[in-house]
Design a protein around this motif. Structure first.
Motif, PDB file in Angstrom:
ATOM      1  N   THR A 136       8.693  52.217  -0.027  1.00 47.62           N
ATOM      2  CA  THR A 136       7.750  52.749  -1.017  1.00 47.62           C
ATOM      3  C   THR A 136       6.797  53.729  -0.345  1.00 47.62           C
ATOM      4  O   THR A 136       6.618  53.707   0.880  1.00 47.62           O
ATOM      5  CB  THR A 136       6.898  51.627  -1.660  1.00 47.62           C
ATOM      6  OG1 THR A 136       6.047  51.058  -0.643  1.00 47.62           O
ATOM      7  CG2 THR A 136       7.762  50.548  -2.292  1.00 47.62           C
ATOM      8  N   LYS A 137       6.164  54.555  -1.149  1.00 45.74           N
ATOM      9  CA  LYS A 137       5.158  55.484  -0.628  1.00 45.74           C
ATOM     10  C   LYS A 137       3.986  54.702  -0.035  1.00 45.74           C
ATOM     11  O   LYS A 137       3.451  55.078   1.020  1.00 45.74           O
ATOM     12  CB  LYS A 137       4.676  56.416  -1.744  1.00 45.74           C
ATOM     13  CG  LYS A 137       3.635  57.408  -1.274  1.00 45.74           C
ATOM     14  CD  LYS A 137       3.217  58.351  -2.389  1.00 45.74           C
ATOM     15  CE  LYS A 137       2.071  59.237  -1.949  1.00 45.74           C
ATOM     16  NZ  LYS A 137       1.669  60.178  -2.995  1.00 45.74           N
ATOM     17  N   ASP A 138       3.591  53.613  -0.689  1.00 47.95           N
ATOM     18  CA  ASP A 138       2.480  52.815  -0.172  1.00 47.95           C
ATOM     19  C   ASP A 138       2.788  52.243   1.211  1.00 47.95           C
ATOM     20  O   ASP A 138       1.911  52.193   2.083  1.00 47.95           O
ATOM     21  CB  ASP A 138       2.123  51.677  -1.139  1.00 47.95           C
ATOM     22  CG  ASP A 138       1.330  52.163  -2.332  1.00 47.95           C
ATOM     23  OD1 ASP A 138       0.779  53.286  -2.284  1.00 47.95           O
ATOM     24  OD2 ASP A 138       1.247  51.411  -3.319  1.00 47.95           O
ATOM     25  N   GLU A 139       4.031  51.834   1.418  1.00 50.20           N
ATOM     26  CA  GLU A 139       4.443  51.320   2.726  1.00 50.20           C
ATOM     27  C   GLU A 139       4.336  52.432   3.780  1.00 50.20           C
ATOM     28  O   GLU A 139       3.872  52.203   4.900  1.00 50.20           O
ATOM     29  CB  GLU A 139       5.878  50.811   2.622  1.00 50.20           C
ATOM     30  CG  GLU A 139       6.354  50.049   3.830  1.00 50.20           C
ATOM     31  CD  GLU A 139       7.774  49.537   3.635  1.00 50.20           C
ATOM     32  OE1 GLU A 139       8.633  49.875   4.473  1.00 50.20           O
ATOM     33  OE2 GLU A 139       8.020  48.823   2.640  1.00 50.20           O
ATOM     34  N   ARG A 195      -8.807  56.765  -0.272  1.00 44.46           N
ATOM     35  CA  ARG A 195      -7.688  56.193  -1.034  1.00 44.46           C
ATOM     36  C   ARG A 195      -7.723  54.665  -1.028  1.00 44.46           C
ATOM     37  O   ARG A 195      -7.203  54.016  -1.938  1.00 44.46           O
ATOM     38  CB  ARG A 195      -6.366  56.701  -0.453  1.00 44.46           C
ATOM     39  CG  ARG A 195      -5.158  56.165  -1.155  1.00 44.46           C
ATOM     40  CD  ARG A 195      -4.318  57.236  -1.658  1.00 44.46           C
ATOM     41  NE  ARG A 195      -3.160  56.710  -2.349  1.00 44.46           N
ATOM     42  CZ  ARG A 195      -2.264  57.474  -2.878  1.00 44.46           C
ATOM     43  NH1 ARG A 195      -2.392  58.781  -2.805  1.00 44.46           N
ATOM     44  NH2 ARG A 195      -1.238  56.957  -3.493  1.00 44.46           N
ATOM     45  N   SER A 196      -8.359  54.085  -0.014  1.00 39.99           N
ATOM     46  CA  SER A 196      -8.436  52.623   0.058  1.00 39.99           C
ATOM     47  C   SER A 196      -9.241  52.032  -1.107  1.00 39.99           C
ATOM     48  O   SER A 196      -9.122  50.840  -1.395  1.00 39.99           O
ATOM     49  CB  SER A 196      -9.030  52.174   1.393  1.00 39.99           C
ATOM     50  OG  SER A 196     -10.418  52.423   1.443  1.00 39.99           O
ATOM     51  N   SER A 200      -6.266  51.389  -3.421  1.00 43.13           N
ATOM     52  CA  SER A 200      -5.052  50.813  -2.850  1.00 43.13           C
ATOM     53  C   SER A 200      -5.395  49.540  -2.085  1.00 43.13           C
ATOM     54  O   SER A 200      -6.010  49.610  -1.016  1.00 43.13           O
ATOM     55  CB  SER A 200      -4.380  51.809  -1.907  1.00 43.13           C
ATOM     56  OG  SER A 200      -3.370  51.171  -1.146  1.00 43.13           O
TER      57      SER A 200
END
Length: 194
Positions: free
Chosen positions: A47-50, A107-108, A111
């Motif tokens: 995933t993009k998040d990973e 971004r945190s 996320s």
């Protein structure tokens, strides 16, 4: 997983984030910048998040590795000064890292995975600063000196603020002034021994 391939992909992501912003990061853009197929990126990151989490950890680990290589025999104020300077945008490499770090920190807010990394990072820095300050802070005339925990929080807040100002308003806060501001605070907190 090939760690060197993951690091190559993280480097591509960090390049994109540093030059065009984190919003421009995509599997396609990372693949293009790294010169690999989209499938190659997806092989390492599902995933993009990973992918973002791995890259954020890379920024943190690289900075911490640089700090670990500093002279451990220097007197405490100089050691703290040298370590904290690694967190400030005082040259092109650190400016790029700080830009990326600030993008990840922003971004945190949305996320949870990145928020965990941000929390862990700040906690580790504060703990290390507290330990260094516990050793370095003088007691005066039999009175207890400044509280290391509080001073570590204030020092980290100062460095974060200097980083933010130097990245977002570089003309108003050039590297020499940024370094001088840190030095001024450290001299107040940890006066040079005469």
């Amino acid at each position: 997983m090939s760690e060197s391939r993951q690091e190559q992909l993280a480097d591509a992501l960090l390049h994109i984030a540093g030059s065009r912003g984190l919003d421009q990061v995509s599997v396609r853009e990372v693949a293009s910048t790294a010169g690999v197929s989209i499938g190659a990126v997806q092989y390492y990151f599902s995933t993009k998040d990973e992918m973002l989490a791995f890259a954020f950890r890379q920024v943190v680990e690289r900075t911490r590795a640089r700090i670990a290589r500093l002279d451990a025999t220097a007197e405490p104020r100089q050691s703290i000064r040298a370590a904290l300077r690694q967190l400030l945008p005082l040259d092109a490499r650190r400016l790029a890292e700080c830009r990326v770090y600030l993008a990840f920190a922003a971004r945190s807010l949305t996320s949870p995975v990145l928020a965990d990394i941000q929390r862990e990072t700040l906690s580790a820095i504060r703990d290390e600063l507290r330990l260094a300050l516990d050793e370095a802070l003088p007691a005066t005339s039999g009175q207890p000196g400044p509280a290391p925990e509080r001073e570590a929080r204030l020092l980290l807040a100062l460095v974060d603020g200097l980083m933010f100002d130097a990245v977002t308003a570089p003309d108003a806060m050039p590297p020499a002034e940024t370094a001088q501001a840190l030095d001024t605070y450290l001299e107040r907190l940890l006066p040079p021994e005469h």
